[in-house]
Design a protein around this motif. Structure first.
Motif, PDB file in Angstrom:
ATOM      1  N   VAL A 121       0.631  -1.145   0.223  1.00 38.39           N
ATOM      2  CA  VAL A 121       0.082   0.168  -0.605  1.00 38.39           C
ATOM      3  C   VAL A 121       1.181   1.276  -0.129  1.00 38.39           C
ATOM      4  CG1 VAL A 121      -2.034   1.110   1.766  1.00 38.39           C
ATOM      5  CG2 VAL A 121      -2.323  -0.906   1.406  1.00 38.39           C
ATOM      6  N   ALA A 122       1.906   1.530   0.794  1.00 33.25           N
ATOM      7  CA  ALA A 122       3.287   2.393   0.420  1.00 33.25           C
ATOM      8  C   ALA A 122       3.651   2.158  -0.645  1.00 33.25           C
ATOM      9  CB  ALA A 122       3.802   1.686   1.886  1.00 33.25           C
ATOM     10  N   GLN A 123       3.833   1.656  -0.951  1.00 35.81           N
ATOM     11  CA  GLN A 123       4.754   2.145  -2.660  1.00 35.81           C
ATOM     12  C   GLN A 123       3.593   2.376  -3.492  1.00 35.81           C
ATOM     13  OE1 GLN A 123       5.779  -1.854  -4.369  1.00 35.81           O
ATOM     14  NE2 GLN A 123       7.772  -1.065  -5.403  1.00 35.81           N
ATOM     15  N   LEU A 124       2.531   1.907  -3.490  1.00 40.18           N
ATOM     16  CA  LEU A 124       1.284   2.882  -4.231  1.00 40.18           C
ATOM     17  C   LEU A 124       1.096   3.754  -4.374  1.00 40.18           C
ATOM     18  CD1 LEU A 124      -1.282  -0.498  -4.323  1.00 40.18           C
ATOM     19  CD2 LEU A 124      -0.129   0.127  -6.495  1.00 40.18           C
ATOM     20  N   GLY A 125       1.398   4.520  -3.087  1.00 35.90           N
ATOM     21  CA  GLY A 125       1.025   5.833  -2.384  1.00 35.90           C
ATOM     22  C   GLY A 125       2.179   6.567  -2.576  1.00 35.90           C
ATOM     23  N   GLY A 126       3.199   6.161  -2.719  1.00 32.13           N
ATOM     24  CA  GLY A 126       4.637   7.182  -2.548  1.00 32.13           C
ATOM     25  C   GLY A 126       4.839   6.898  -1.452  1.00 32.13           C
ATOM     26  N   LYS A 127       5.346   5.989  -0.642  1.00 30.84           N
ATOM     27  CA  LYS A 127       5.177   6.244   0.720  1.00 30.84           C
ATOM     28  C   LYS A 127       6.616   4.678   0.928  1.00 30.84           C
ATOM     29  CE  LYS A 127       1.948   9.357   1.638  1.00 30.84           C
ATOM     30  NZ  LYS A 127       2.105  10.413   2.410  1.00 30.84           N
ATOM     31  N   GLU A 128       6.676   5.587   2.841  1.00 32.48           N
ATOM     32  CA  GLU A 128       7.360   4.755   3.256  1.00 32.48           C
ATOM     33  C   GLU A 128       6.641   4.632   4.466  1.00 32.48           C
ATOM     34  OE1 GLU A 128      12.048   3.732   3.712  1.00 32.48           O
ATOM     35  OE2 GLU A 128      11.393   4.615   1.734  1.00 32.48           O
ATOM     36  N   PHE A 129       6.039   3.277   5.484  1.00 33.07           N
ATOM     37  CA  PHE A 129       5.914   2.994   6.655  1.00 33.07           C
ATOM     38  C   PHE A 129       7.280   2.247   7.430  1.00 33.07           C
ATOM     39  CE2 PHE A 129       1.678   2.581   4.757  1.00 33.07           C
ATOM     40  CZ  PHE A 129       1.465   3.711   4.473  1.00 33.07           C
ATOM     41  N   SER A 130       7.119   3.043   8.414  1.00 30.14           N
ATOM     42  CA  SER A 130       8.140   1.905   9.408  1.00 30.14           C
ATOM     43  C   SER A 130       6.679   0.957   9.717  1.00 30.14           C
ATOM     44  CB  SER A 130       8.309   2.657  10.245  1.00 30.14           C
ATOM     45  OG  SER A 130       7.305   3.429  11.162  1.00 30.14           O
ATOM     46  N   GLU A 131       8.365  -0.339  10.837  1.00 27.47           N
ATOM     47  CA  GLU A 131       7.514  -1.048  11.359  1.00 27.47           C
ATOM     48  C   GLU A 131       6.676  -1.245  12.532  1.00 27.47           C
ATOM     49  OE1 GLU A 131       6.184  -4.858  11.498  1.00 27.47           O
ATOM     50  OE2 GLU A 131       7.545  -3.990   9.665  1.00 27.47           O
ATOM     51  N   ALA A 132       6.311   0.240  13.216  1.00 27.75           N
ATOM     52  CA  ALA A 132       6.165   0.872  14.393  1.00 27.75           C
ATOM     53  C   ALA A 132       4.247   1.117  13.249  1.00 27.75           C
ATOM     54  CB  ALA A 132       6.762   2.190  15.255  1.00 27.75           C
ATOM     55  N   LEU A 133       4.639   1.522  12.353  1.00 30.85           N
ATOM     56  CA  LEU A 133       3.260   2.668  12.063  1.00 30.85           C
ATOM     57  C   LEU A 133       2.821   0.926  11.350  1.00 30.85           C
ATOM     58  CD1 LEU A 133       1.822   4.518  10.705  1.00 30.85           C
ATOM     59  CD2 LEU A 133       2.729   5.066   8.785  1.00 30.85           C
TER      60      LEU A 133
END
Length: 212
Positions: free
Chosen positions: A62-74
């Protein structure tokens, strides 16, 4: 042949579909705007439900589709917020399931469900033990409408296809059940279900619990 079992889908049948506004907390955590957020969370959901990817892999997608990077905590917060959307089953259908059992009809859940939610429900959902059997897709690596997942449910209930009624909101899943000889109805609303099950000789859906 009399029916001996009723098999419920979970999401959008036994448990109502969350409203768009209910997703706001999840969307805010991900920091992805609508309508893209809804597109992204459903695009690979079937892989999550099958267990092909775990929660971390799903949310990284999902993060990749949105151009994001999610931490493991998030990601752990996103998983928890997602689970929270699916914890309130319809009290009318829960009561009907109890009425079915009192009438000698077995009950089951057959759901395309990711492992994080399944692992939460198994020990925490106080209502779950009232069902005779539950098949959650990620636990067995199968998803509806694959024939084997319906057969797993029938086996757990110890009934033949023609002795079971399956309820699902997804037309393809309903057709998948019918192809195996299972009676099946496409769920649209509790009122619609109450009307359509009258011809199956089952206890009535308790619509007297509907307020207003």
């Amino acid at each position: 042949m009399p029916l001996r079992a009723v098999i419920f889908d979970y999401g959008n049948v036994l448990c109502p579909m969350p409203r768009l506004s209910d997703y706001e907390g999840l969307r805010s955590l991900a920091d992805i705007e609508e309508p893209q957020f809804q597109d992204y969370i459903w695009r690979y959901r079937l892989d999550y439900d099958r267990g092909t990817v775990d929660g971390t892999g799903y949310w990284r997608g999902v993060a990749q589709l949105g151009g994001k990077e999610f931490s493991e905590a998030l990601i752990q917060k996103l998983i928890a917020a997602d689970i929270a959307l699916w914890l309130t089953p319809d009290p009318i259908l829960l009561r009907w399931a109890r009425d079915l059992q009192r009438g000698g009809v077995k009950t089951a859940i057959l759901s395309n469900m990711h492992l994080d939610l399944a692992l939460y429900l198994r020990p925490n959902a106080a209502w779950l033990p009232q069902f005779d059997h539950a098949v959650f897709s990620a636990e067995i690596g199968l998803v509806k409408p694959e024939p084997a997942i319906y057969l797993e449910s029938l086996k757990g209930l110890d009934v033949r296809a023609e002795e079971a009624l399956f309820l699902d909101d997804n037309a393809a899943n309903v057709e998948g059940a019918r192809a195996l000889g299972i009676h099946a109805l496409r769920f649209e609303s509790t009122a619609q279900l109450a009307a359509e099950v009258q011809g199956f000789g089952l206890p009535p859906v308790p619509m007297d619990e509907v307020v207003g």
